[in-house]
Design a protein around this motif. Structure first.
Motif, PDB file in Angstrom:
ATOM      1  N   ILE A 216       0.857  -1.184   0.000  1.00  0.00           N
ATOM      2  CA  ILE A 216       0.000   0.000   0.000  1.00  0.00           C
ATOM      3  C   ILE A 216       0.892   1.233   0.000  1.00  0.00           C
ATOM      4  N   VAL A 217       0.462   2.279  -0.692  1.00  0.00           N
ATOM      5  CA  VAL A 217       1.219   3.529  -0.738  1.00  0.00           C
ATOM      6  C   VAL A 217       0.326   4.657  -0.226  1.00  0.00           C
ATOM      7  N   THR A 218       0.886   5.489   0.647  1.00  0.00           N
ATOM      8  CA  THR A 218       0.232   6.701   1.103  1.00  0.00           C
ATOM      9  C   THR A 218       1.247   7.836   1.013  1.00  0.00           C
ATOM     10  N   ALA A 219       0.863   9.031   1.429  1.00  0.00           N
ATOM     11  CA  ALA A 219       1.772  10.171   1.295  1.00  0.00           C
ATOM     12  C   ALA A 219       1.627  11.083   2.496  1.00  0.00           C
ATOM     13  N   GLU A 220       2.721  11.749   2.852  1.00  0.00           N
ATOM     14  CA  GLU A 220       2.684  12.724   3.948  1.00  0.00           C
ATOM     15  C   GLU A 220       2.667  14.152   3.403  1.00  0.00           C
ATOM     16  N   ARG A 221       2.528  14.290   2.106  1.00  0.00           N
ATOM     17  CA  ARG A 221       2.539  15.602   1.461  1.00  0.00           C
ATOM     18  C   ARG A 221       1.612  15.570   0.257  1.00  0.00           C
ATOM     19  N   GLU A 222       1.119  16.750  -0.153  1.00  0.00           N
ATOM     20  CA  GLU A 222       0.194  16.813  -1.284  1.00  0.00           C
ATOM     21  C   GLU A 222       0.901  16.900  -2.628  1.00  0.00           C
ATOM     22  N   LEU A 223       2.121  17.428  -2.607  1.00  0.00           N
ATOM     23  CA  LEU A 223       2.815  17.775  -3.841  1.00  0.00           C
ATOM     24  C   LEU A 223       4.217  17.206  -3.790  1.00  0.00           C
ATOM     25  N   TRP A 224       4.679  16.711  -4.919  1.00  0.00           N
ATOM     26  CA  TRP A 224       6.035  16.167  -4.946  1.00  0.00           C
ATOM     27  C   TRP A 224       6.631  16.309  -6.341  1.00  0.00           C
TER      28      TRP A 224
ATOM     29  N   THR B 136       9.392   8.819  -6.684  1.00  0.00           N
ATOM     30  CA  THR B 136       7.988   9.222  -6.701  1.00  0.00           C
ATOM     31  C   THR B 136       7.248   8.618  -7.891  1.00  0.00           C
ATOM     32  N   GLU B 137       7.939   8.463  -9.018  1.00  0.00           N
ATOM     33  CA  GLU B 137       7.293   7.850 -10.181  1.00  0.00           C
ATOM     34  C   GLU B 137       6.926   6.402  -9.897  1.00  0.00           C
ATOM     35  N   ALA B 138       7.809   5.681  -9.197  1.00  0.00           N
ATOM     36  CA  ALA B 138       7.516   4.286  -8.861  1.00  0.00           C
ATOM     37  C   ALA B 138       6.365   4.189  -7.874  1.00  0.00           C
ATOM     38  N   LEU B 139       6.379   5.047  -6.859  1.00  0.00           N
ATOM     39  CA  LEU B 139       5.315   5.014  -5.860  1.00  0.00           C
ATOM     40  C   LEU B 139       3.970   5.414  -6.466  1.00  0.00           C
ATOM     41  N   ALA B 140       3.976   6.478  -7.277  1.00  0.00           N
ATOM     42  CA  ALA B 140       2.725   6.971  -7.862  1.00  0.00           C
ATOM     43  C   ALA B 140       2.124   5.999  -8.864  1.00  0.00           C
ATOM     44  N   ALA B 141       2.957   5.130  -9.425  1.00  0.00           N
ATOM     45  CA  ALA B 141       2.463   4.169 -10.413  1.00  0.00           C
ATOM     46  C   ALA B 141       1.859   2.925  -9.771  1.00  0.00           C
ATOM     47  N   HIS B 142       2.032   2.775  -8.463  1.00  0.00           N
ATOM     48  CA  HIS B 142       1.547   1.560  -7.810  1.00  0.00           C
ATOM     49  C   HIS B 142       0.017   1.576  -7.748  1.00  0.00           C
ATOM     50  N   PRO B 143      -0.626   0.466  -8.073  1.00  0.00           N
ATOM     51  CA  PRO B 143      -2.104   0.451  -8.109  1.00  0.00           C
ATOM     52  C   PRO B 143      -2.748   0.649  -6.738  1.00  0.00           C
ATOM     53  N   ASN B 144      -2.011   0.422  -5.664  1.00  0.00           N
ATOM     54  CA  ASN B 144      -2.576   0.590  -4.314  1.00  0.00           C
ATOM     55  C   ASN B 144      -2.127   1.892  -3.668  1.00  0.00           C
ATOM     56  N   PHE B 145      -1.921   2.924  -4.484  1.00  0.00           N
ATOM     57  CA  PHE B 145      -1.616   4.253  -3.945  1.00  0.00           C
ATOM     58  C   PHE B 145      -2.958   4.879  -3.554  1.00  0.00           C
ATOM     59  N   VAL B 146      -3.225   4.903  -2.258  1.00  0.00           N
ATOM     60  CA  VAL B 146      -4.525   5.363  -1.753  1.00  0.00           C
ATOM     61  C   VAL B 146      -4.678   6.864  -1.996  1.00  0.00           C
ATOM     62  N   ASN B 147      -5.811   7.247  -2.561  1.00  0.00           N
ATOM     63  CA  ASN B 147      -6.141   8.654  -2.847  1.00  0.00           C
ATOM     64  C   ASN B 147      -5.236   9.294  -3.906  1.00  0.00           C
ATOM     65  N   ARG B 148      -4.615   8.504  -4.722  1.00  0.00           N
ATOM     66  CA  ARG B 148      -3.655   9.038  -5.699  1.00  0.00           C
ATOM     67  C   ARG B 148      -4.227  10.191  -6.522  1.00  0.00           C
ATOM     68  N   ASP B 149      -5.462  10.084  -6.953  1.00  0.00           N
ATOM     69  CA  ASP B 149      -6.026  11.117  -7.823  1.00  0.00           C
ATOM     70  C   ASP B 149      -6.478  12.358  -7.047  1.00  0.00           C
ATOM     71  N   VAL B 150      -6.517  12.247  -5.721  1.00  0.00           N
ATOM     72  CA  VAL B 150      -6.971  13.370  -4.911  1.00  0.00           C
ATOM     73  C   VAL B 150      -5.855  14.382  -4.668  1.00  0.00           C
ATOM     74  N   PHE B 151      -4.626  13.889  -4.525  1.00  0.00           N
ATOM     75  CA  PHE B 151      -3.527  14.763  -4.122  1.00  0.00           C
ATOM     76  C   PHE B 151      -3.351  15.958  -5.055  1.00  0.00           C
ATOM     77  N   GLY B 152      -3.248  15.702  -6.339  1.00  0.00           N
ATOM     78  CA  GLY B 152      -3.043  16.793  -7.286  1.00  0.00           C
ATOM     79  C   GLY B 152      -4.203  17.764  -7.320  1.00  0.00           C
ATOM     80  N   ARG B 153      -5.409  17.238  -7.157  1.00  0.00           N
ATOM     81  CA  ARG B 153      -6.604  18.084  -7.206  1.00  0.00           C
ATOM     82  C   ARG B 153      -6.639  19.050  -6.029  1.00  0.00           C
ATOM     83  N   LEU B 154      -6.213  18.607  -4.846  1.00  0.00           N
ATOM     84  CA  LEU B 154      -6.225  19.472  -3.683  1.00  0.00           C
ATOM     85  C   LEU B 154      -4.933  20.260  -3.521  1.00  0.00           C
ATOM     86  N   ALA B 155      -3.855  19.788  -4.116  1.00  0.00           N
ATOM     87  CA  ALA B 155      -2.590  20.520  -4.026  1.00  0.00           C
ATOM     88  C   ALA B 155      -2.626  21.805  -4.841  1.00  0.00           C
TER      89      ALA B 155
END
Length: 366
Positions: free
Chosen positions: A52-60, A66-85
């Motif tokens: 599972i992947v999560t993040a402690e920041r909205e923007l990176w 980060t490319e490897a982590l963001a590409a993982h299918p279990n990155f929770v809320n992946r599509d939310v971060f950019g929208r709120l950042a």
């Protein structure tokens, strides 16, 4: 599998600052393996399909990590971060849900300062669309000073009406995969030069705003199909709340939950993203959190009865968040005594912060 059998996946945290460290600390009793990741490291994590992947920041930034982590299918809320950042899309989201926020517009090539003053009055605040937290990335437009829009802010910022608010509050909630939602009490917060310096929760005189705040944050989390902890910072204008900022992560304004709640915000987040049961956290009593900003380490903090310091192990620089200290009222004494005791172990500039905290305590905490 019986309900007594637990299979825990490894959780990777994008970022390895204090929030990642506190997530890892909270995960230990849950037997969840959390590993914060240095995004500038040249070593790409050995990600497994069930991790599972999560993040402690909205923007990176884009790095191999980060490319490897963001590409993982279990990155929770992946599509939310950019929208709120991006404050532009964040404000669009709030408007689309008819949630109260300060009137705003995009700073595009055609916008003039005169138009801003005509729409929003004599004071308006420009904010960079991304980044710029803790008071950075902001620029005031003031009609009385004939302030103009700098060219390098165009298409990179929004501008919003300056709000004459009474005070600032923050709400943190957690949402599970099944849509269940729980909230912590509203916290009263103090910002100095745009940086959080202290928070108090719960507080009797703002309890009547709790349901209003929960409806707002709950609506946002539902719309985003969000899983985990989210923070919402608001202005209080009379008995009305206006959303100032959203953060899709654990948040400084709820650090008090480490001492003052049966389940901290960090544990709630870990439970949510790993599918462990969520519960309504039990609040132990009124708590005060004091942020340590650009302050040298002092072992005497631990000598104050009732103090719960957290030191982040970071290099001390002016204004940098290097730790925090929690206090929770118990049956032995009140909060006044330890807060007054702390005064002698902090720089003089903390006098006004401690005065604020002492002035806002509930009567039972005095």
């Amino acid at each position: 599998m019986s309900h007594n059998e637990v299979v825990m996946n490894k959780v990777w945290v994008l970022g390895h600052g204090q929030l990642g460290a506190m997530l890892a600390h909270a995960a230990m009793p849950l037997d969840v393996d959390i590993e914060p990741v240095d995004i500038e490291s040249g070593v790409v994590p050995d990600l497994q399909p069930d991790d599972i992947v999560t993040a402690e920041r909205e923007l990176w930034p884009d790095t191999p990590v980060t490319e490897a982590l963001a590409a993982h299918p279990n990155f929770v809320n992946r599509d939310v971060f950019g929208r709120l950042a991006d404050r532009f899309t964040q404000k669009q989201l709030m408007d689309g849900l008819s949630l109260s926020t300060s009137p705003w517009c995009l700073v595009d090539d055609a916008l003039s300062a005169e138009e801003v003053y005509q729409r929003f009055g004599g004071r308006a605040l420009m904010k960079r669309r991304t980044g710029g937290y803790d008071g950075k990335g902001q620029f005031w437009l003031k009609e009385a000073e004939s302030t103009q829009i700098p060219d390098d802010w165009r298409n990179e910022a929004i501008v919003e009406q300056g709000i004459n608010f009474d005070e600032e509050v923050s709400l943190v909630g957690v949402r599970g995969e099944g849509g269940e939602v729980f909230f912590y009490p509203l916290a009263l917060t103090l910002q100095v030069d745009g940086v959080l310096t202290a928070s108090i929760a719960p507080l009797d005189r703002i309890k009547h705003l709790q349901s209003q705040a929960e409806a707002m944050l709950g609506k946002l989390m539902e719309e985003l199909n969000y899983v985990g902890v989210m923070a919402m910072e608001c202005f209080r204008v009379g008995d009305k709340l206006m959303i100032n900022e959203l953060a899709p992560r654990v948040h400084n304004t709820a650090h008090w939950t480490q001492a003052g709640a049966s389940v901290s915000q960090f544990e709630s987040h870990v439970r949510a993203i790993t599918g462990l049961p969520l519960v309504q956290p039990r609040v132990k009593n009124q708590s005060v959190m004091i942020n340590l900003l650009g302050t040298d380490y002092d072992k005497r903090w631990w000598s104050i009865p009732g103090s719960e310091p957290y030191w982040y192990g970071k290099e001390v620089r002016p204004g940098r968040k290097v730790g925090h200290i929690n206090f929770t009222r118990d049956h032995v004494g009140h909060l006044e005594e330890p807060l007054e005791a702390l005064r002698q172990y902090l720089p003089e500039r903390y006098g006004q912060i401690l005065d604020w905290a002492l002035a806002n305590l509930d009567d039972a905490s005095r």
